[in-house]
Write an enzyme that holds these catalytic residues in place. Structure first.
Site, PDB file in Angstrom:
ATOM      1  N   GLY A  55       1.557   4.943 -13.277  1.00  0.00           N
ATOM      2  CA  GLY A  55       2.837   5.201 -12.627  1.00  0.00           C
ATOM      3  C   GLY A  55       3.247   6.644 -12.805  1.00  0.00           C
ATOM      4  O   GLY A  55       2.734   7.349 -13.684  1.00  0.00           O
ATOM      5  N   CYS A  82      -3.431   4.369 -17.948  1.00  0.00           N
ATOM      6  CA  CYS A  82      -2.625   5.582 -17.818  1.00  0.00           C
ATOM      7  C   CYS A  82      -1.191   5.307 -18.292  1.00  0.00           C
ATOM      8  O   CYS A  82      -0.960   5.073 -19.468  1.00  0.00           O
ATOM      9  CB  CYS A  82      -2.681   6.109 -16.389  1.00  0.00           C
ATOM     10  SG  CYS A  82      -2.176   7.844 -16.235  1.00  0.00           S
ATOM     11  N   TYR A  83      -0.193   5.288 -17.383  1.00  0.00           N
ATOM     12  CA  TYR A  83       1.178   4.975 -17.807  1.00  0.00           C
ATOM     13  C   TYR A  83       1.232   3.613 -18.487  1.00  0.00           C
ATOM     14  O   TYR A  83       1.972   3.422 -19.464  1.00  0.00           O
ATOM     15  CB  TYR A  83       2.121   4.999 -16.603  1.00  0.00           C
ATOM     16  CG  TYR A  83       3.538   4.549 -16.935  1.00  0.00           C
ATOM     17  CD1 TYR A  83       4.475   5.444 -17.434  1.00  0.00           C
ATOM     18  CD2 TYR A  83       3.918   3.215 -16.776  1.00  0.00           C
ATOM     19  CE1 TYR A  83       5.762   5.025 -17.753  1.00  0.00           C
ATOM     20  CE2 TYR A  83       5.189   2.790 -17.088  1.00  0.00           C
ATOM     21  CZ  TYR A  83       6.120   3.705 -17.583  1.00  0.00           C
ATOM     22  OH  TYR A  83       7.385   3.279 -17.907  1.00  0.00           O
ATOM     23  N   HIS A 169      -8.484   6.484 -15.094  1.00  0.00           N
ATOM     24  CA  HIS A 169      -8.310   5.476 -14.046  1.00  0.00           C
ATOM     25  C   HIS A 169      -9.653   4.852 -13.672  1.00  0.00           C
ATOM     26  O   HIS A 169     -10.436   5.445 -12.923  1.00  0.00           O
ATOM     27  CB  HIS A 169      -7.674   6.108 -12.802  1.00  0.00           C
ATOM     28  CG  HIS A 169      -6.229   6.439 -12.969  1.00  0.00           C
ATOM     29  ND1 HIS A 169      -5.220   5.556 -12.671  1.00  0.00           N
ATOM     30  CD2 HIS A 169      -5.634   7.561 -13.442  1.00  0.00           C
ATOM     31  CE1 HIS A 169      -4.049   6.120 -12.930  1.00  0.00           C
ATOM     32  NE2 HIS A 169      -4.277   7.333 -13.404  1.00  0.00           N
ATOM     33  N   GLU A 171     -10.018   2.313 -11.750  1.00  0.00           N
ATOM     34  CA  GLU A 171      -9.931   1.664 -10.449  1.00  0.00           C
ATOM     35  C   GLU A 171     -10.348   2.554  -9.287  1.00  0.00           C
ATOM     36  O   GLU A 171     -10.637   2.063  -8.188  1.00  0.00           O
ATOM     37  CB  GLU A 171      -8.514   1.128 -10.213  1.00  0.00           C
ATOM     38  CG  GLU A 171      -7.440   2.193  -9.977  1.00  0.00           C
ATOM     39  CD  GLU A 171      -6.814   2.702 -11.265  1.00  0.00           C
ATOM     40  OE1 GLU A 171      -5.669   3.188 -11.210  1.00  0.00           O
ATOM     41  OE2 GLU A 171      -7.467   2.630 -12.325  1.00  0.00           O
ATOM     42  N   SER A 224      -1.677  -4.142  19.048  1.00  0.00           N
ATOM     43  CA  SER A 224      -2.135  -2.831  19.505  1.00  0.00           C
ATOM     44  C   SER A 224      -3.574  -2.872  19.993  1.00  0.00           C
ATOM     45  O   SER A 224      -4.008  -1.974  20.711  1.00  0.00           O
ATOM     46  CB  SER A 224      -2.035  -1.815  18.362  1.00  0.00           C
ATOM     47  OG  SER A 224      -2.997  -2.091  17.360  1.00  0.00           O
ATOM     48  N   GLY A 226      -6.080  -2.915  17.788  1.00  0.00           N
ATOM     49  CA  GLY A 226      -6.872  -2.523  16.638  1.00  0.00           C
ATOM     50  C   GLY A 226      -7.139  -3.714  15.734  1.00  0.00           C
ATOM     51  O   GLY A 226      -6.613  -4.808  15.930  1.00  0.00           O
ATOM     52  N   ASP A 228      -6.210  -4.311  12.659  1.00  0.00           N
ATOM     53  CA  ASP A 228      -5.099  -4.801  11.844  1.00  0.00           C
ATOM     54  C   ASP A 228      -4.236  -5.799  12.608  1.00  0.00           C
ATOM     55  O   ASP A 228      -3.971  -6.911  12.137  1.00  0.00           O
ATOM     56  CB  ASP A 228      -4.236  -3.631  11.365  1.00  0.00           C
ATOM     57  CG  ASP A 228      -5.041  -2.559  10.669  1.00  0.00           C
ATOM     58  OD1 ASP A 228      -6.123  -2.887  10.137  1.00  0.00           O
ATOM     59  OD2 ASP A 228      -4.601  -1.396  10.661  1.00  0.00           O
ATOM     60  N   LYS A 370      -8.266  -1.798   4.366  1.00  0.00           N
ATOM     61  CA  LYS A 370      -8.926  -1.953   5.662  1.00  0.00           C
ATOM     62  C   LYS A 370     -10.222  -2.756   5.575  1.00  0.00           C
ATOM     63  O   LYS A 370     -10.471  -3.631   6.405  1.00  0.00           O
ATOM     64  CB  LYS A 370      -9.212  -0.568   6.241  1.00  0.00           C
ATOM     65  CG  LYS A 370      -9.896  -0.570   7.585  1.00  0.00           C
ATOM     66  CD  LYS A 370      -8.968  -0.992   8.713  1.00  0.00           C
ATOM     67  CE  LYS A 370      -7.931   0.066   8.988  1.00  0.00           C
ATOM     68  NZ  LYS A 370      -7.086  -0.280  10.151  1.00  0.00           N
TER      69      LYS A 370
END
Length: 516
Positions: A55, A82-83, A169, A171, A224, A226, A228, A370
């Site tokens: 964060g 991290c945080y 990190h 990830e 649209s 696309g 998504d 995505k």
């Protein structure tokens, strides 16, 4: 009984969903939750482990996000990143201090103690740092298991409890062994058994939509064409059938032949009720004289909603609006479970929705990336041509034209964009990159065409091709120069008023994928 779950508590990091995503990559369910979650809620999720995310805050700030200390007494394995590591240390009696300078970038991690969390990693190994504070000293019952030259407490473990802290990190893709670290935590520390799959995600989404929408209510989907919005429409259609009505707003800012493709795909192939709203002139008039990119997005968002309202009036019992919002859209719009993150850009389908919209939002994909959405599309049986289509921004070509939106500029960009996509498909490169786009930069540059100097009415086209796994970070595509040259030659020869083509070789970050 809910599936076994790793609970990721989000403290405002732009990478929080990446953590949840890495867990799911290992076939274990993950849930992203805010700092106010209670131990009882965690138990109700059938949690087998907890992750504290990073964060932007400092633990010693008054407004810094914190969770209830009782979470530390649940007996569940805990990984602080991290945080999250700094918060865990602060809560257990460690000392967090401001670093002399922010540490950002790659560092070499030396593993100094064998431990299940870092198993199967070489030493040293490259990790990604991004922090301004660090844990200067841990509580007495922690041992250091790895360090870097500038971070002596880069990785620690509790002597008797299954608690771990990482200053780097794991990830992000910039930590090559990060996926292994997450896997080690999930399976070797938390004891998960696996079995979660994209099919579970699809069924969860369908079930959630069906539970939310009443038996006589209808859902409007902003379509649209696309991947998504197409996956969103397919999910909603699976959940409620013919009570889904799709509205496609032709805003005059779309690619060449886009509207024809959408109509053919959804009316003829999927047999979905589709309304096409021809609003191109309205959008272009509203954008007249506007050059500022955020202002363009706000105007397009405003007009988008107004057109939707007008079309929706003829649809009885339409209570919900479904949209294909993805997690990167949410984060880059300054929203997040753990609090407000830095706003990078405004999305007309995220931050620009007015309170007086009149619909309740259904955004079944807002927790996903995505590539996850593409896998969901394949699971739902959508055609590969739609599933693997490159992303296209909701505001359309308006964010790919620098300066004012004019009809002649739109035609220039449509023509150049069509050439780019045609050549990539013909040369077998389209599916090798994540996103390809052309940008119109209406600045005059000197050129020579037909033995005559060109300048005053000329424009520049910038090409941007990127490679990425999650669209949170991206690198420029190292495409064959001969193909780039071929694309450039065609654009200059075939598109009026273009005398120069350039290639964008910036990464994300610091640049974004779109130019505005």
């Amino acid at each position: 009984m809910p599936p076994e779950t790793i609970v990721v508590i989000d403290f405002g990091s732009q990478y929080s969903q990446l953590i949840a995503r890495r867990v799911r990559d290992n076939n274990v369910h993950s849930a992203l939750c805010g700092p106010m979650i209670t131990p009882d809620e965690i138990r109700g999720m059938n949690a087998v482990g907890i992750v504290f995310s990073g964060g932007p805050a400092s633990v010693y700030e008054k407004a810094a996000p914190r969770c209830t200390p009782e979470i530390l007494d649940m007996g569940l394995p805990l990984l602080g990143i991290c945080y999250g590591f700094q918060l865990m240390s602060d809560m257990l009696g460690g000392q967090v201090e401001s670093s002399p300078s922010n540490e950002y970038g790659r560092a070499l991690l030396d593993i100094v103690s064998k431990d299940p969390l870092l198993a199967h990693l070489p030493s040293p190994t490259s990790v990604w740092m991004s922090h301004g504070d660090n844990v200067a000293s841990t509580a007495d019952d922690f041992d250091v298991i790895a360090r870097t030259d500038s971070c002596p407490n880069a990785a620690v473990r509790h002597q008797s409890r299954p608690f771990y802290g990482l200053q780097f990190h794991p990830e992000v893709t910039h930590t090559p062994g990060g996926i292994q670290i997450i896997r080690n935590f999930v399976y070797d520390v938390c004891g998960a058994t696996g079995g979660w799959s994209v099919g579970n995600l699809v069924q969860d989404c369908i079930r959630n939509i069906a539970d939310r929408v009443g038996p006589n209510e209808k859902v409007i989907c902003g379509l649209s064409g696309g991947v998504d919005s197409s996956v969103t429409a397919a999910l909603v259609h699976e959940a409620i059938g013919d009570r889904l009505i799709c509205i496609y707003v032709d805003n005059g800012l779309m690619r060449r032949d886009e509207t024809d493709l959408v109509e053919a795909t959804f009316r003829e192939h999927f047999k979905i009720n589709l309304i096409v709203a021809d609003a191109g002139e309205r959008f272009i008039n509203a954008l007249s004289g506007v050059s500022d990119p955020p202002q363009k997005r706000k105007i397009i968002g405003r007009e988008f909603i107004e057109v939707f309202k007008a079309e929706a009036k003829a649809i009885p019992n339409a209570r919900f609006l479904a949209q294909g919002t993805l997690y990167p859209d949410v984060i880059e719009s300054g929203q997040g479970i753990g609090g407000v993150s830095a706003s990078i850009k405004l999305h007309h389908n995220v931050g620009g929705l007015p309170e007086e919209l009149g619909f309740e939002l259904i955004e079944p994909l807002r927790d996903f990336f995505k590539d996850e959405v593409r896998l969901m599309g394949e699971h739902l049986g959508l055609p590969k041509a739609i599933v693997w289509r490159h992303p296209f921004p909701g505001p359309g070509l308006a964010v790919r034209i620098m300066g004012e939106i004019l009809p002649e500029r739109l035609e220039i960009l449509r023509h150049a964009d069509a050439i780019l996509i045609e050549e990539l498909l013909a040369e077998g490169w389209y599916n090798r990159i994540a996103q390809a786009l052309a940008v119109l930069v209406p600045v005059a540059t000197i050129g020579v065409m037909g033995d005559e100097q060109t300048y005053a009415d000329q424009n520049l086209i910038a090409l941007r091709l990127v490679e990425t796994e999650d669209f949170m970070t991206a690198d420029w595509s190292h495409i064959d120069y001969n193909i780039l040259g071929q694309i450039s030659t065609r654009i200059i020869n075939e598109v009026p008023r273009i005398n120069r083509v350039v290639y964008d070789i910036s990464t994300k970050p610091p640049a974004t994928i779109e130019w505005s």
